[in-house]
Design a protein around this motif. Structure first.
Motif, PDB file in Angstrom:
ATOM      1  N   LEU A  34     -13.294 -28.063  13.443  1.00 55.74           N
ATOM      2  CA  LEU A  34     -14.161 -27.090  14.088  1.00 55.74           C
ATOM      3  C   LEU A  34     -15.062 -27.793  15.103  1.00 55.74           C
ATOM      4  O   LEU A  34     -15.473 -28.937  14.903  1.00 55.74           O
ATOM      5  CB  LEU A  34     -15.053 -26.389  13.060  1.00 55.74           C
ATOM      6  CG  LEU A  34     -14.427 -25.334  12.162  1.00 55.74           C
ATOM      7  CD1 LEU A  34     -15.470 -24.846  11.157  1.00 55.74           C
ATOM      8  CD2 LEU A  34     -13.885 -24.172  12.977  1.00 55.74           C
ATOM      9  N   GLY A  35     -15.388 -27.071  16.163  1.00 58.96           N
ATOM     10  CA  GLY A  35     -16.373 -27.548  17.115  1.00 58.96           C
ATOM     11  C   GLY A  35     -17.702 -26.850  16.883  1.00 58.96           C
ATOM     12  O   GLY A  35     -17.758 -25.776  16.297  1.00 58.96           O
ATOM     13  N   VAL A  36     -18.768 -27.488  17.332  1.00 59.73           N
ATOM     14  CA  VAL A  36     -20.103 -26.885  17.305  1.00 59.73           C
ATOM     15  C   VAL A  36     -20.625 -26.852  18.733  1.00 59.73           C
ATOM     16  O   VAL A  36     -20.640 -27.879  19.418  1.00 59.73           O
ATOM     17  CB  VAL A  36     -21.079 -27.677  16.416  1.00 59.73           C
ATOM     18  CG1 VAL A  36     -22.486 -27.087  16.503  1.00 59.73           C
ATOM     19  CG2 VAL A  36     -20.607 -27.683  14.968  1.00 59.73           C
ATOM     20  N   ALA A  37     -21.016 -25.665  19.197  1.00 63.38           N
ATOM     21  CA  ALA A  37     -21.644 -25.547  20.509  1.00 63.38           C
ATOM     22  C   ALA A  37     -23.055 -26.110  20.378  1.00 63.38           C
ATOM     23  O   ALA A  37     -23.933 -25.486  19.787  1.00 63.38           O
ATOM     24  CB  ALA A  37     -21.680 -24.087  20.959  1.00 63.38           C
ATOM     25  N   TYR A  38     -23.253 -27.299  20.916  1.00 60.80           N
ATOM     26  CA  TYR A  38     -24.453 -28.084  20.648  1.00 60.80           C
ATOM     27  C   TYR A  38     -25.303 -28.194  21.913  1.00 60.80           C
ATOM     28  O   TYR A  38     -25.009 -28.981  22.804  1.00 60.80           O
ATOM     29  CB  TYR A  38     -24.027 -29.468  20.148  1.00 60.80           C
ATOM     30  CG  TYR A  38     -25.141 -30.432  19.849  1.00 60.80           C
ATOM     31  CD1 TYR A  38     -26.326 -30.020  19.252  1.00 60.80           C
ATOM     32  CD2 TYR A  38     -25.002 -31.785  20.167  1.00 60.80           C
ATOM     33  CE1 TYR A  38     -27.335 -30.915  18.975  1.00 60.80           C
ATOM     34  CE2 TYR A  38     -26.005 -32.694  19.897  1.00 60.80           C
ATOM     35  CZ  TYR A  38     -27.176 -32.250  19.301  1.00 60.80           C
ATOM     36  OH  TYR A  38     -28.185 -33.153  19.035  1.00 60.80           O
TER      37      TYR A  38
END
Length: 333
Positions: A34-38
């Protein structure tokens, strides 16, 4: 750098509240990685740390560099520093979020951000992206929708799950107040960004945050919970309306037959027509939909003509059915 308060080290380490949001949204593990919009802000920082704790080695950070403010490069440096500390890959995405004439700067930035995130996450093999919007963001979205006279889709506020650009997006923090996230971060030796534009009251959302939320907290201490419940009720009701519209459109045909439309109640006609137009990528205004309903009701003779502008096209009558076509304009050099 946001430092922990004096004596914090002597206390038992508090649990990251974002972990509860992940557990609620994902009772079982989602497809990984998963990616995290950071962004570097408090909410996405807490979310990034929680995701990295829950799924070690399966999380990557994605930061959109809009270039809209002078501090954007500093934000990138903070994100890089945090990701080095916790050993996570960081992907910095350069995006042009300038808005077109007449377009909302906020809408342009949001559209650009989601498109850039979806494309980059897909390119790096992610199966989904986590977004850091929290309970306060949800309330602000609902109040904005109310101020604009929105229908159920707007009053549903932000969904916990949606898809854009072929990528699944998730919002696990919608039940968690911003203050709870910031309080937890105050105990961590982790740097995060305080975006100065978040206090600029030229933006409607910021005025809501600065003026309305404190008043609501004083008058209705549980407003975040109750407003979120109302948004969920609106989302459920909208889902039912979509199901009814799908059934009615199947009966009326696509494009819809006028006589079948006229046999429905006005409310169901409106629901069907709104759904049909959305399928054509056209969002009718309230005035346009009311006029279309009036035209359908008046269509009792073979020669009655319908030619009504909706969004970037026109609804017309062709035989016994309604049709929609985008209007193309040509420019001569």
């Amino acid at each position: 750098m946001h430092s922990p308060p004096p004596g914090a080290a002597r206390l038992e380490k508090p649990i990251n509240p974002a972990l509860a949001g992940l557990a609620t949204l994902f009772p079982a593990d989602p497809p990984l990685p998963l990616g995290v919009a950071y962004s570097g802000g408090a909410d996405s920082t807490a979310l990034l740390l929680a995701a990295a704790e829950r799924w070690p080695g399966q999380v990557e950070a994605f930061h959109v560099h809009h270039g809209l403010q002078a501090a954007a490069d500093d934000f990138v440096q903070i994100c890089e520093s945090v990701c080095r500390q916790i050993g996570l890959p960081l992907h910095v995405i350069l995006a042009d979020a300038r808005h077109a004439p007449g377009e909302s700067p906020e809408d342009a930035a949001r559209r650009t951000r989601y498109a850039a995130l979806a494309a980059s996450a897909a390119a790096h093999g992610m199966h989904g992206l986590l977004l850091g919007q929290h309970a306060d963001d949800q309330v602000e979205t609902l109040l904005l929708a109310l101020s604009r006279g929105a229908g159920l889709p707007g009053l549903s506020a932000m969904p916990a799950r949606f898809e854009r650009g072929g990528m699944a997006f998730y919002r696990p923090l919608l039940q968690i107040p911003c203050a709870v996230l910031r309080e937890w971060l105050a105990h961590q030796a982790i740097e995060f960004v305080d975006d100065p534009t978040n206090t600029d009251e030229r933006y409607t959302r910021n005025r809501i945050r600065a003026r309305l939320l404190p008043a609501l907290a004083q008058a209705f201490p549980q407003f975040r919970t109750t407003f979120a419940r109302s948004a969920r009720h609106a989302a459920q009701a909208q889902a039912v309306l979509v199901e009814v519209a799908v059934q009615d459109l199947a009966a009326a045909g696509n494009p819809p037959a006028i006589k079948v439309l006229q046999a429905l109640s006005t409310a169901r006609q409106a629901n069907l027509l709104r759904h049909w137009l959305l399928l054509q990528q056209a969002t009718p205004s309230t005035a346009q939909l009311d006029q279309l309903l009036h035209q359908v009701a008046a269509c009792t003779t073979r020669g009655h003509r319908i030619h009504l502008k909706v969004a970037t096209g026109h609804v017309t009558r062709q035989g016994g059915s309604l049709h929609y076509a985008v209007t193309f304009t040509s420019t001569k050099g």
